[in-house]
Design an enzyme around this catalytic site. Structure first.
Site, PDB file in Angstrom:
ATOM      1  N   GLU A 149       0.779  -1.239   0.000  1.00  0.00           N
ATOM      2  CA  GLU A 149       0.000   0.000   0.000  1.00  0.00           C
ATOM      3  C   GLU A 149       0.814   1.295   0.000  1.00  0.00           C
ATOM      4  OE1 GLU A 149      -2.917  -0.222   3.137  1.00  0.00           O
ATOM      5  OE2 GLU A 149      -4.164  -1.605   2.003  1.00  0.00           O
ATOM      6  N   GLU A 252      -6.024  -7.958   0.119  1.00  0.00           N
ATOM      7  CA  GLU A 252      -6.713  -7.604   1.361  1.00  0.00           C
ATOM      8  C   GLU A 252      -8.167  -7.260   1.071  1.00  0.00           C
ATOM      9  OE1 GLU A 252      -4.883  -4.643   3.826  1.00  0.00           O
ATOM     10  OE2 GLU A 252      -2.866  -5.414   3.483  1.00  0.00           O
TER      11      GLU A 252
END
Length: 283
Positions: A149, A252
């Site tokens: 991320e 995720e």
């Protein structure tokens, strides 16, 4: 320990408890939170792989820079041993890069600021090289994720792709078979890495999908949450799943729902919808 903000990452834990108390707290956690019994349970329930987040300081174990505590490398070694024993694979994910790539607690930001950039690339590649050298030929390794991320626009596209190319080469110098996972930048075009990844072997683009973090999520009911999965998320995933390009991976997601009164049954239905759509990913 004085709590001075909302950050609750490993930097805050180790710095807060200090050098005398932090080692025991972290080692107690590593020894009890995930055990071999968890791998037995996962394998028995048809899970085939685990994605394990690590911090950059693992490359300096057993004596990482202060305030971090030694012992995380042993915990990762144990996970590889248990995975191999129970027929599972491991994805090693560099979740916290030097300087923090998103300013969030889970990237071990010291102060909530994103500082990762060109000046941190060399050190970050060294971490990937360390992980690839240690686990590249391990039977349980399936992939190394170069960074979790990165946040746009703080992390610049040109810095990220420069790092991804060097990280890819570091992995390839130790193993031709492990997949190399490249996480999309948050708040950026989900297709921006497709052209860059073209021509690289065994590369996976990781996208993360959370309704939960949309400011409107508390106002959506169950069906509205499910509709977003089948419409917006399905469309986005198809765009990062080109016919002859890199593979796609939803690394995720969550079954948690934000609206008042959401039940366990609601979460189950929401999870099933996501499994249906995210199962279309090619990795």
């Amino acid at each position: 320990m004085n709590i001075v903000g909302g950050l609750q990452g490993e930097y805050q834990i180790t710095n807060g408890y200090g050098p005398s108390a932090a080692p025991k707290h972290l080692r107690d956690h590593w020894n009890s939170y995930i055990t071999e019994q968890d791998f037995e349970f996962m394998a028995a329930n048809s899970l085939t792989a685990v994605r394990i987040p690590v911090g950059w300081w693992i490359a300096y174990d057993p004596a990482p820079p202060v305030p971090f505590v030694g012992g995380s490398l042993n915990a990762l070694d144990n996970a590889f041993t248990w995975a191999a024993k129970h027929g599972m694979k491991v994805i090693v994910d560099l979740h916290a890069a030097p300087g923090s790539q998103n300013g969030q607690f889970h990237s071990a930001s010291r102060d909530g600021f994103l500082e990762w950039g060109d000046s941190h690339i060399e050190e970050t590649v060294k971490v990937i090289d360390f992980l690839a050298a240690r686990y590249g030929n391990h039977p349980a390794l399936v992939a190394i994720e170069l960074m979790n991320e990165p946040q746009a626009p703080g992390v610049k596209y040109e810095d990220l792709t420069k790092y991804y190319r060097l990280g890819y080469e570091a992995v390839r110098s130790h193993t031709p078979n492990a997949y190399v996972i490249m996480s999309n930048r948050l708040s950026a075009d989900s297709q921006e890495l497709l052209q860059f990844a073209r021509g690289l072997s065994r590369v996976v683009i990781d996208v993360h999908y959370y309704n939960l973090f949309d400011p409107m999520s508390q106002q959506w009911n169950l069906q509205q949450n499910i509709d977003i999965i089948y419409n917006y998320k399905a469309s986005d995933l198809s765009k990062v799943t080109p016919a002859n390009g890199s593979l796609s991976f939803v690394g995720e997601w969550t079954s948690a729902l934000a609206f008042d009164g959401a039940t366990k049954e609601d979460s189950g239905k929401f999870a099933k919808a996501q499994q249906d759509v995210y199962g279309r990913a090619t990795f």
